[in-house]
Design an enzyme around this catalytic site. Structure first.
Site, PDB file in Angstrom:
ATOM      1  N   GLY A 283       0.840  -1.188   0.000  1.00  0.00           N
ATOM      2  CA  GLY A 283       0.000   0.000   0.000  1.00  0.00           C
ATOM      3  C   GLY A 283       0.877   1.239   0.000  1.00  0.00           C
TER       4      GLY A 283
ATOM      5  N   GLN B 122       3.045   9.960   0.685  1.00  0.00           N
ATOM      6  CA  GLN B 122       4.293   9.197   0.835  1.00  0.00           C
ATOM      7  C   GLN B 122       5.210   9.389  -0.377  1.00  0.00           C
ATOM      8  OE1 GLN B 122       2.229   5.334   2.084  1.00  0.00           O
ATOM      9  NE2 GLN B 122       4.120   5.293   3.274  1.00  0.00           N
TER      10      GLN B 122
ATOM     11  N   CYS C 170       5.395   0.073   7.593  1.00  0.00           N
ATOM     12  CA  CYS C 170       5.063   1.229   6.766  1.00  0.00           C
ATOM     13  C   CYS C 170       6.311   1.648   5.996  1.00  0.00           C
ATOM     14  CB  CYS C 170       4.587   2.370   7.667  1.00  0.00           C
ATOM     15  SG  CYS C 170       4.249   3.905   6.791  1.00  0.00           S
ATOM     16  N   LEU C 171       6.168   1.937   4.716  1.00  0.00           N
ATOM     17  CA  LEU C 171       7.329   2.330   3.909  1.00  0.00           C
ATOM     18  C   LEU C 171       7.927   3.662   4.383  1.00  0.00           C
ATOM     19  CD1 LEU C 171       6.161   1.300   0.313  1.00  0.00           C
ATOM     20  CD2 LEU C 171       7.674   0.046   1.857  1.00  0.00           C
TER      21      LEU C 171
ATOM     22  N   HIS D 296      -4.879   1.676   6.966  1.00  0.00           N
ATOM     23  CA  HIS D 296      -3.523   2.228   7.148  1.00  0.00           C
ATOM     24  C   HIS D 296      -3.280   3.364   6.148  1.00  0.00           C
ATOM     25  CE1 HIS D 296       0.972   1.712   7.878  1.00  0.00           C
ATOM     26  NE2 HIS D 296       0.936   2.435   6.772  1.00  0.00           N
ATOM     27  N   GLU D 297      -3.636   3.122   4.885  1.00  0.00           N
ATOM     28  CA  GLU D 297      -3.422   4.146   3.855  1.00  0.00           C
ATOM     29  C   GLU D 297      -4.360   5.333   4.054  1.00  0.00           C
ATOM     30  OE1 GLU D 297      -0.766   3.866   2.373  1.00  0.00           O
ATOM     31  OE2 GLU D 297      -0.490   1.766   2.866  1.00  0.00           O
TER      32      GLU D 297
ATOM     33  N   HIS E  84      -2.906   7.674   6.458  1.00  0.00           N
ATOM     34  CA  HIS E  84      -1.911   8.590   5.877  1.00  0.00           C
ATOM     35  C   HIS E  84      -2.581   9.852   5.357  1.00  0.00           C
ATOM     36  CE1 HIS E  84       1.939   6.608   6.110  1.00  0.00           C
ATOM     37  NE2 HIS E  84       1.469   5.489   5.605  1.00  0.00           N
TER      38      HIS E  84
HETATM   39 ZN    ZN Z   1       2.300   3.608   5.766  1.00  0.00          ZN
END
Ligand code: ZN
Length: 182
Positions: free
Chosen positions: A46, A51, A96-97, A138-139, A142
């Site tokens: 995701g 991001q 998370c990236l 989660h996304e 963000h």
């Molecule tokens: Zn994330």
């Protein structure tokens, strides 16, 4: 297509509420392609627009790489809204990236319903459960400026502080392009 640098904990854009997309034009379509490529390059499932340093309400999800979830097609959600969440919740380890090397147990609703615009500007409602629901939530977080540390027990959040500092200072091993320290 392009692999874009990923923003990291501490970058201001990750703490902002993203702006809605007003028109789905070629620029947005091209951004979505880049987001998929950037996510896959980083082995993510995701990725939200902030991001990749873009202040827009868009995220992409692809859980089809996960065993047992091959039937769930990759999806880009524009201007998403969570319209239903189940009372039942599940605790599961999340990464998370934008928080490379960090993982933490996060409690989230088990089943959700999300309404969004697809790339053809159609309104779509999708029910999701388990990992698919978790990634969407989660996304979505963000896009409202929230990240994993905001979703864990206060005691655990304290424990994460030194790791968060290291991430912010880029003192962790990361094998995908990230933004320069601001
Ligand atoms: Zn994330």
């Amino acid at each position: 297509m392009a692999i874009l640098p990923i923003t990291v904990y501490g970058d201001a854009i990750l703490r902002q509420k993203a702006k809605p997309v007003e028109k789905i034009d070629d620029e947005i379509i091209s951004l979505i392609r880049d987001m998929f490529e950037t996510m896959r390059n980083a082995n993510g499932i995701g990725l939200a627009a902030n991001q990749v340093n873009v202040d827009k309400q868009i995220f992409v999800v692809d859980v089809s790489v996960v065993e047992g979830l091959e039937h769930i097609k990759p999806v880009a959600m524009i201007n998403p809204e969570i319209i239903l969440t189940s009372d039942e919740s599940v605790i599961y380890e999340e990464g998370c990236l934008s928080l490379p090397t960090l993982t933490a147990d996060v409690e989230r609703p088990e089943i959700i319903k999300v309404r969004y615009l697809n790339a053809d500007e159609e309104i779509v409602e999708t029910e999701a459960d388990d990992l698919f629901a978790r990634v969407i939530l989660h996304e979505y977080d963000h896009l409202i400026g929230k990240m994993i540390p905001d979703r864990v027990e206060p005691k655990l959040k304290k424990k994460l502080q030194s790791k968060l500092r290291d991430i912010q200072r880029r003192k962790v091993d990361i094998n995908y392009p990230i933004t320069e320290k601001q």
